[in-house]
Design an enzyme around this catalytic site. Structure first.
Site, PDB file in Angstrom:
ATOM      1  N   CYS A  74       1.144  -1.525   0.088  1.00 37.04           N
ATOM      2  CA  CYS A  74       0.145  -0.101  -0.085  1.00 37.04           C
ATOM      3  C   CYS A  74       0.492   1.031   0.274  1.00 37.04           C
ATOM      4  O   CYS A  74       1.736   1.027   0.977  1.00 37.04           O
ATOM      5  CB  CYS A  74      -0.883  -0.202   1.119  1.00 37.04           C
ATOM      6  SG  CYS A  74      -2.203   1.473   1.230  1.00 37.04           S
ATOM      7  N   ASN A 170      -6.558  -4.359  -9.145  1.00 35.59           N
ATOM      8  CA  ASN A 170      -6.856  -2.589  -8.558  1.00 35.59           C
ATOM      9  C   ASN A 170      -7.484  -2.260 -10.195  1.00 35.59           C
ATOM     10  O   ASN A 170      -6.518  -2.941 -11.135  1.00 35.59           O
ATOM     11  CB  ASN A 170      -6.050  -1.941  -7.544  1.00 35.59           C
ATOM     12  CG  ASN A 170      -5.399  -2.529  -6.280  1.00 35.59           C
ATOM     13  OD1 ASN A 170      -6.568  -2.413  -5.568  1.00 35.59           O
ATOM     14  ND2 ASN A 170      -4.293  -3.047  -6.379  1.00 35.59           N
ATOM     15  N   CYS A 197      -5.211   5.474  -4.350  1.00 36.35           N
ATOM     16  CA  CYS A 197      -4.756   4.692  -4.663  1.00 36.35           C
ATOM     17  C   CYS A 197      -3.258   5.590  -5.162  1.00 36.35           C
ATOM     18  O   CYS A 197      -2.379   5.235  -5.933  1.00 36.35           O
ATOM     19  CB  CYS A 197      -5.166   3.875  -4.824  1.00 36.35           C
ATOM     20  SG  CYS A 197      -4.580   2.265  -4.937  1.00 36.35           S
ATOM     21  N   THR A 199       0.150   2.909  -5.108  1.00 37.58           N
ATOM     22  CA  THR A 199       0.515   2.275  -6.176  1.00 37.58           C
ATOM     23  C   THR A 199      -0.294   2.761  -7.636  1.00 37.58           C
ATOM     24  O   THR A 199       0.061   1.633  -8.193  1.00 37.58           O
ATOM     25  CB  THR A 199       0.645   0.656  -5.578  1.00 37.58           C
ATOM     26  OG1 THR A 199      -0.852   0.339  -5.508  1.00 37.58           O
ATOM     27  CG2 THR A 199       1.573   0.255  -4.390  1.00 37.58           C
TER      28      THR A 199
HETATM   29  N1  LIG Z   1      -6.022  -1.936  -2.432  1.00 28.32           N
HETATM   30  C1  LIG Z   1      -4.758  -3.222  -2.797  1.00 28.32           C
HETATM   31  C2  LIG Z   1      -3.248  -2.602  -1.352  1.00 28.32           C
HETATM   32  C3  LIG Z   1      -3.560  -0.990  -1.450  1.00 28.32           C
HETATM   33  C4  LIG Z   1      -3.736  -0.021  -2.369  1.00 28.32           C
HETATM   34  C5  LIG Z   1      -3.513   1.383  -1.517  1.00 28.32           C
HETATM   35  N2  LIG Z   1      -4.218   1.740  -1.240  1.00 28.32           N
HETATM   36  C6  LIG Z   1      -2.830   2.079  -2.545  1.00 28.32           C
HETATM   37  O1  LIG Z   1      -2.109   3.086  -1.294  1.00 28.32           O
HETATM   38  O2  LIG Z   1      -1.347   1.580  -2.657  1.00 28.32           O
HETATM   39  C7  LIG Z   1      -4.615  -4.248  -2.847  1.00 28.32           C
HETATM   40  O3  LIG Z   1      -5.640  -4.991  -2.760  1.00 28.32           O
HETATM   41  O4  LIG Z   1      -3.887  -4.552  -3.863  1.00 28.32           O
END
Ligand SMILES: N[C@H](CCC[C@H](N)C(=O)O)C(=O)O
Length: 258
Positions: A74, A170, A197, A199
């Site tokens: 994340c 995602n 988000c 990433t």
């Molecule tokens: N939900 C994402 C992980 C968190 C990514 C997101 N909150 C960020 O800031 O990168 C997944 O299951 O791949």
């Protein structure tokens, strides 16, 4: 049971963060993580983060999606745990820590957290979209009138489609605007649109450069919860020295008593 917790947000992607250096939190309790992230019956968050000790580095980051399951990296959570570690006095303004996808360097400068992301060796380009992994898997797709786009419906359809099988992905929708680029993201494991988000923003910035829509190697992106900047260096077919840059703020702290 009482669990001291902190609530942080990074451009609207919000997290329950727990100082777990004394191992007070039962990491396998999926139901508890899901309850803590529940916006009606719990504290409410897109994810839950544990700060834990590390043998040689400043700390270890453990991340769970709001559905209670351990997740991939994340980016916004990585920026928030760096701000949290600074608040706790675990670090000053620079750090190296371990997360699920490996080691991350980070530093805090002018109230912004600069988080180094893993190198990206490959970006897959298709007729309708691109796919890459920036610590988490990301589908990137151009749309028009993004402000009216049904992110939740379209995002869920793609996330559960045969494109991504059981693991899913995602889903990021992006549009060029008069002053740059705007993206909206459907997040796996939250199973809804999030305000940002990290990433995902990283994936979109690299995809935009890969497709030649920008020449500069620092790309500001408008997300629903604010602005993120991603800087990088091309290397072969991929990218290195990738930094995700943005704010990370404490919202409140408390004690959860179940
Ligand atoms: N939900 C994402 C992980 C968190 C990514 C997101 N909150 C960020 O800031 O990168 C997944 O299951 O791949």
């Amino acid at each position: 049971m009482s669990i001291p917790f902190y609530k942080y947000q990074g451009t609207g992607n919000d997290f329950v963060i727990i100082d777990n250096r004394q191992n007070i939190f039962s990491k396998n309790d999926t139901k508890l993580v899901k309850k803590l992230c529940d916006r009606k019956f719990g504290i409410g968050a897109d994810g839950l983060i544990l700060l834990e000790n590390h043998d040689t580095l400043d700390f270890t980051m453990v991340y769970f999606n709001a559905d209670g399951n351990p997740s991939s990296m994340c980016g916004n959570g990585g920026r928030c745990i760096v701000a949290f570690a600074n608040e706790l006095g675990v670090i000053n303004n620079t750090t190296t820590f371990e997360a699920v996808d490996g080691l991350h360097e980070a530093h805090i400068e002018n109230g912004q957290v600069h988080l180094k992301m893993q190198d990206v060796a490959e970006i897959k380009e298709f007729d309708t979209h691109l796919f890459l992994n920036t610590g988490s898997p990301h589908h990137v797709q151009w749309v028009s009138q993004i402000e009216d786009f049904d992110v939740k419906t379209e995002g869920a359809t793609l996330r559960y489609s045969e494109l991504y099988g059981k693991a899913g992905s995602n889903i990021n929708f992006v549009e060029a605007t008069t002053d740059g680029f705007r993206l909206r993201t459907y997040e796996r494991g939250v199973e809804d649109e999030t305000l940002s988000c990290g990433t995902g923003a990283t994936a979109v910035a690299l995809a935009i450069h890969k497709q030649g829509k920008v020449n500069q190697t620092s790309v500001p992106l408008q997300v629903e919860g604010g602005k993120l900047t991603i800087s990088f260096e091309p290397e072969g077919e991929g990218y290195k020295n990738i930094f995700l840059i943005g704010p990370a703020q404490k919202v409140f702290q408390g004690v959860w008593t179940d």
